[in-house]
Scaffold this motif. Structure first.
Motif, PDB file in Angstrom:
ATOM      1  N   LEU A   1       0.837  -1.196   0.000  1.00 38.94           N
ATOM      2  CA  LEU A   1       0.000   0.000   0.000  1.00 38.94           C
ATOM      3  C   LEU A   1       0.875   1.251   0.000  1.00 38.94           C
ATOM      4  CD1 LEU A   1      -2.620  -1.030   2.728  1.00 38.94           C
ATOM      5  CD2 LEU A   1      -2.707  -1.431   0.251  1.00 38.94           C
ATOM      6  N   VAL A   2       0.398   2.259  -0.734  1.00 42.06           N
ATOM      7  CA  VAL A   2       1.078   3.557  -0.752  1.00 42.06           C
ATOM      8  C   VAL A   2       0.286   4.502   0.131  1.00 42.06           C
ATOM      9  CG1 VAL A   2       1.820   5.499  -2.162  1.00 42.06           C
ATOM     10  CG2 VAL A   2       1.988   3.164  -3.056  1.00 42.06           C
ATOM     11  N   PHE A   3       0.935   5.071   1.162  1.00 44.91           N
ATOM     12  CA  PHE A   3       0.263   5.939   2.122  1.00 44.91           C
ATOM     13  C   PHE A   3       0.606   7.402   1.857  1.00 44.91           C
ATOM     14  CE2 PHE A   3       0.603   1.824   4.135  1.00 44.91           C
ATOM     15  CZ  PHE A   3      -0.652   1.659   4.700  1.00 44.91           C
ATOM     16  N   ASP A   4      -0.447   8.230   1.907  1.00 41.34           N
ATOM     17  CA  ASP A   4      -0.251   9.679   1.835  1.00 41.34           C
ATOM     18  C   ASP A   4       0.201  10.147   3.225  1.00 41.34           C
ATOM     19  OD1 ASP A   4      -0.995  12.537   2.164  1.00 41.34           O
ATOM     20  OD2 ASP A   4      -1.767  12.316   0.137  1.00 41.34           O
ATOM     21  N   THR A   5       1.319  10.867   3.305  1.00 42.39           N
ATOM     22  CA  THR A   5       1.889  11.260   4.602  1.00 42.39           C
ATOM     23  C   THR A   5       1.716  12.747   4.903  1.00 42.39           C
ATOM     24  OG1 THR A   5       4.062  11.647   3.595  1.00 42.39           O
ATOM     25  CG2 THR A   5       3.605   9.420   4.425  1.00 42.39           C
ATOM     26  N   THR A   6       0.811  13.407   4.193  1.00 40.69           N
ATOM     27  CA  THR A   6       0.652  14.851   4.386  1.00 40.69           C
ATOM     28  C   THR A   6       0.029  15.211   5.727  1.00 40.69           C
ATOM     29  OG1 THR A   6      -1.467  14.771   3.223  1.00 40.69           O
ATOM     30  CG2 THR A   6       0.479  15.310   1.918  1.00 40.69           C
ATOM     31  N   GLU A   7      -0.610  14.265   6.409  1.00 38.71           N
ATOM     32  CA  GLU A   7      -1.260  14.563   7.679  1.00 38.71           C
ATOM     33  C   GLU A   7      -0.438  14.104   8.888  1.00 38.71           C
ATOM     34  OE1 GLU A   7      -5.347  13.474   7.978  1.00 38.71           O
ATOM     35  OE2 GLU A   7      -5.845  14.115   5.945  1.00 38.71           O
TER      36      GLU A   7
ATOM     37  N   THR B   1      -7.597   6.491  -1.423  1.00 36.47           N
ATOM     38  CA  THR B   1      -6.278   6.956  -0.967  1.00 36.47           C
ATOM     39  C   THR B   1      -6.126   6.640   0.517  1.00 36.47           C
ATOM     40  OG1 THR B   1      -6.238   8.757  -2.582  1.00 36.47           O
ATOM     41  CG2 THR B   1      -4.760   8.956  -0.689  1.00 36.47           C
ATOM     42  N   TYR B   2      -4.977   6.099   0.894  1.00 38.44           N
ATOM     43  CA  TYR B   2      -4.706   5.738   2.290  1.00 38.44           C
ATOM     44  C   TYR B   2      -3.962   6.902   2.946  1.00 38.44           C
ATOM     45  CZ  TYR B   2      -5.716   1.106   0.418  1.00 38.44           C
ATOM     46  OH  TYR B   2      -6.319   0.033  -0.214  1.00 38.44           O
ATOM     47  N   TYR B   3      -4.644   7.569   3.898  1.00 37.84           N
ATOM     48  CA  TYR B   3      -4.051   8.720   4.587  1.00 37.84           C
ATOM     49  C   TYR B   3      -3.486   8.276   5.931  1.00 37.84           C
ATOM     50  CZ  TYR B   3      -6.168  11.811   1.131  1.00 37.84           C
ATOM     51  OH  TYR B   3      -6.519  12.441  -0.037  1.00 37.84           O
ATOM     52  N   ALA B   4      -2.171   8.361   6.080  1.00 35.58           N
ATOM     53  CA  ALA B   4      -1.507   7.938   7.318  1.00 35.58           C
ATOM     54  C   ALA B   4      -1.757   8.959   8.421  1.00 35.58           C
ATOM     55  CB  ALA B   4      -0.011   7.786   7.084  1.00 35.58           C
ATOM     56  N   LEU B   5      -2.094   8.449   9.634  1.00 30.71           N
ATOM     57  CA  LEU B   5      -2.298   9.307  10.793  1.00 30.71           C
ATOM     58  C   LEU B   5      -1.106   9.262  11.741  1.00 30.71           C
ATOM     59  CD1 LEU B   5      -6.045   8.414  11.562  1.00 30.71           C
ATOM     60  CD2 LEU B   5      -5.169  10.491  10.468  1.00 30.71           C
TER      61      LEU B   5
END
Length: 250
Positions: free
Chosen positions: A210-216, A239-243
């Motif tokens: 999985l590719v995680f969005d790390t903007t958050e 889209t997978y948003y990383a927390l």
């Protein structure tokens, strides 16, 4: 003298004969005239009767047509009313409550994958006269109040009228759903300024990369490829948003 008397008698006889001969002729003429008058009157009467029958015949289809149109119009109106009153049952997630109007996400009736999910396609329902029912769950008590609020799943029975969705019955278990959060662990395959690719070994989506969005969130500078990491995230529009990230070997 005798000759003169005889002549007068002869003239009188001739006048009588003439007068007697004219009377029958005049009587026949009168009778024929009367016959013609009677026949003419009968003819006129038949013509009048014929016109009357024809007029009634012409008007009868028009009257029947009007009656048929009225029946068809009534049937059509009744059909439209039945269509309008036809009830449907749907399940959804309550996005918003304003007075007696609720906005519901009918695509996903469960918890949110992200906070704004469903706001772009919410459907409004009028619950002014709706029967409210509590669905029994663990710890259920009969005196529980049906609370229609944001964050719950509801079962709605409704019909459409004048462009509005009128609810006749609404049911819920009063359980407020939270945002769905996923947890996965694996090895980092790739890191960029805004993404991190992880091959998942444990947790949700195990076996996938999985590719995680790390903007958050933030990534420790020491993180590197092949490091083992546990990521908490939510899913929004594929889209997978990383927390958060937890590195086992740092």
């Amino acid at each position: 003298m005798v000759k003169k008397s005889l002549l007068l008698a002869l003239n009188l006889l001739m006048m009588t004969s003439l007068l007697g001969g004219c009377t029958p002729a005049k009587t026949e003429e009168t009778i024929q005239s009367n016959k013609n008058t009677i026949e003419k009157e009968k003819l006129n009467e038949e013509v009048l009767q014929g016109n009357s029958v024809e007029h009634e015949t012409e008007n009868e289809p028009a009257a029947n047509s009007m009656e048929q149109n009225d029946e068809e119009s009534h049937a059509e109106n009744q059909g439209e009313e039945d269509a309008v009153r036809q009830e449907k049952t749907v399940e959804g997630y309550v996005l918003d409550v304003e007075g007696n109007t609720i906005t519901v996400d009918l695509e996903n009736p469960e918890g949110r994958n992200y906070s704004e999910e469903g706001l772009d396609h919410g459907v409004k329902f009028d619950i002014t006269n709706a029967e409210k029912e509590v669905i029994p769950t663990s710890g259920y008590s009969e005196d529980r109040e049906c609370r229609i609020k944001t964050g719950i799943t509801v079962l709605i029975t409704y019909y459409e009228e004048n462009g509005k969705n009128i609810v006749t019955k609404i049911s819920t278990d009063n359980d407020e759903k939270e945002i769905i959060v996923y947890v996965s662990s694996g090895e980092i395959e790739e890191i960029t300024d805004k993404t991190m690719k992880i091959h998942v070994r444990e947790g949700d989506y195990s076996g996938e990369s999985l590719v995680f969005d790390t903007t958050e969130t933030s990534i420790p500078e020491e993180a590197s490829v092949n490091s083992t990491v546990t990521v908490t995230y939510y899913l929004k529009e594929n889209t997978y948003y990383a927390l958060s990230f937890i590195f086992d070997d740092l």
